[in-house]
Design an enzyme around this catalytic site. Sequence first.
Site, PDB file in Angstrom:
ATOM      1  N   SER A 120      -8.188  13.021   2.477  1.00 34.52           N
ATOM      2  CA  SER A 120      -7.304  12.433   1.485  1.00 34.52           C
ATOM      3  C   SER A 120      -5.846  12.799   1.773  1.00 34.52           C
ATOM      4  O   SER A 120      -5.305  12.421   2.810  1.00 34.52           O
ATOM      5  CB  SER A 120      -7.744  12.880   0.084  1.00 34.52           C
ATOM      6  N   ASP A 185     -14.374   3.649  -2.473  1.00 32.80           N
ATOM      7  CA  ASP A 185     -13.348   4.640  -2.805  1.00 32.80           C
ATOM      8  C   ASP A 185     -12.371   4.036  -3.810  1.00 32.80           C
ATOM      9  O   ASP A 185     -11.776   2.994  -3.550  1.00 32.80           O
ATOM     10  CB  ASP A 185     -12.611   5.051  -1.521  1.00 32.80           C
ATOM     11  N   HIS A 235     -14.822   8.391  -2.927  1.00 33.80           N
ATOM     12  CA  HIS A 235     -13.793   9.265  -2.356  1.00 33.80           C
ATOM     13  C   HIS A 235     -14.399  10.642  -2.052  1.00 33.80           C
ATOM     14  O   HIS A 235     -14.125  11.634  -2.735  1.00 33.80           O
ATOM     15  CB  HIS A 235     -12.627   9.389  -3.335  1.00 33.80           C
TER      16      HIS A 235
END
Length: 254
Positions: A120, A185, A235
Site C-alpha cells: 500500500s 480492493d 486490500h
Amino acid sequence: MATATLESPLIIPPTGNHTASIILYHGLGDTGEGWRTVTNTLSKDLPHVKWVLPHAPTGEVTAHNKKSMPRWFDIISHDFESAAEDRAGIMMAARMVDEFIQREVDAGVPPERVVVGGFSQGAAVVLLAGLTSRPEDGFAGGKEGWKLGGLVVLSGWLPLRNSFQELLSPRAAQVPIFWGHGTDDIVVRHKVADTLTKKLTTECGIPMVESLTLGTDRNARSPGLSFRSYQAWDHAVCPRELRDLSEFLGRVVP
C-alpha cells in the site's frame, strides 16, 4: 535534505549463508512487526535472505481527519489519480529507503542482490525509491538511480504521478517488478492500479513482462513489470499472491 529519525528496523536474519537482503515497507497505520508472519513464511524458501522491516514514524494523516498514526508520508486523499500529494514527505520517505539500501551495500550485499518491497503506502514509497534518480533529494545510489535485484509492489499506487516520468532513472527498465493487486480492493482500487501500471509501461518505458489474472507463466526474472491481479481479493495479500511472490523472489535473488 534532512531525514526523520527512525526507530531501528525489525531484522529477521537468514537461516543460511547471507547472500541477499529484502527490505519490506509496511502500509499506513502498521509497523514492521505486522509483516513478521509473512516474512517468516517466505523465508522458508529463501534461507539466504536477510529481511529488514522498517517502522514508519508517526504523523498526522489528512485523509483520516488528521489522525496521528504510523505513516511514511501524509495522504491528502484516497483519490490516487488526481488528488494533491505530499511531495516533500514522499521524497523524504524515498530517501529513507536509500539509506536502508546503502546499509546493506555497506555490509557487503551488492545492490543487485537487494530487493525492496512494500504494501500500500509502503509500495508507493519503494516505487519512487527504486525507479527514479533524485540528485537533490536522494541519498547514495538514489541520486543517480539504483540497479536493484527487484521491486515488490503489493496493493500499491504510483506516487508523484504527474512528474514520475521526469524523475525516471536510466536504470529503471532493467529492474524486475512484481506488482500484485486484488480485484476487489476498495482502498487502492484495481482500476487505479491498472491505469497506473499502464502509465509505467506506455509513458515511462518500463517493459511489460505480463499482465495476468491468476497467471501461471514463469518469466518473472525478466526486467520489467509483472502485474498480477487476484480475483475477488481486497486490500490485503492472499495466499496465491504469496506463492507467486515467493517464486519471483527465488528467481531475482536465487
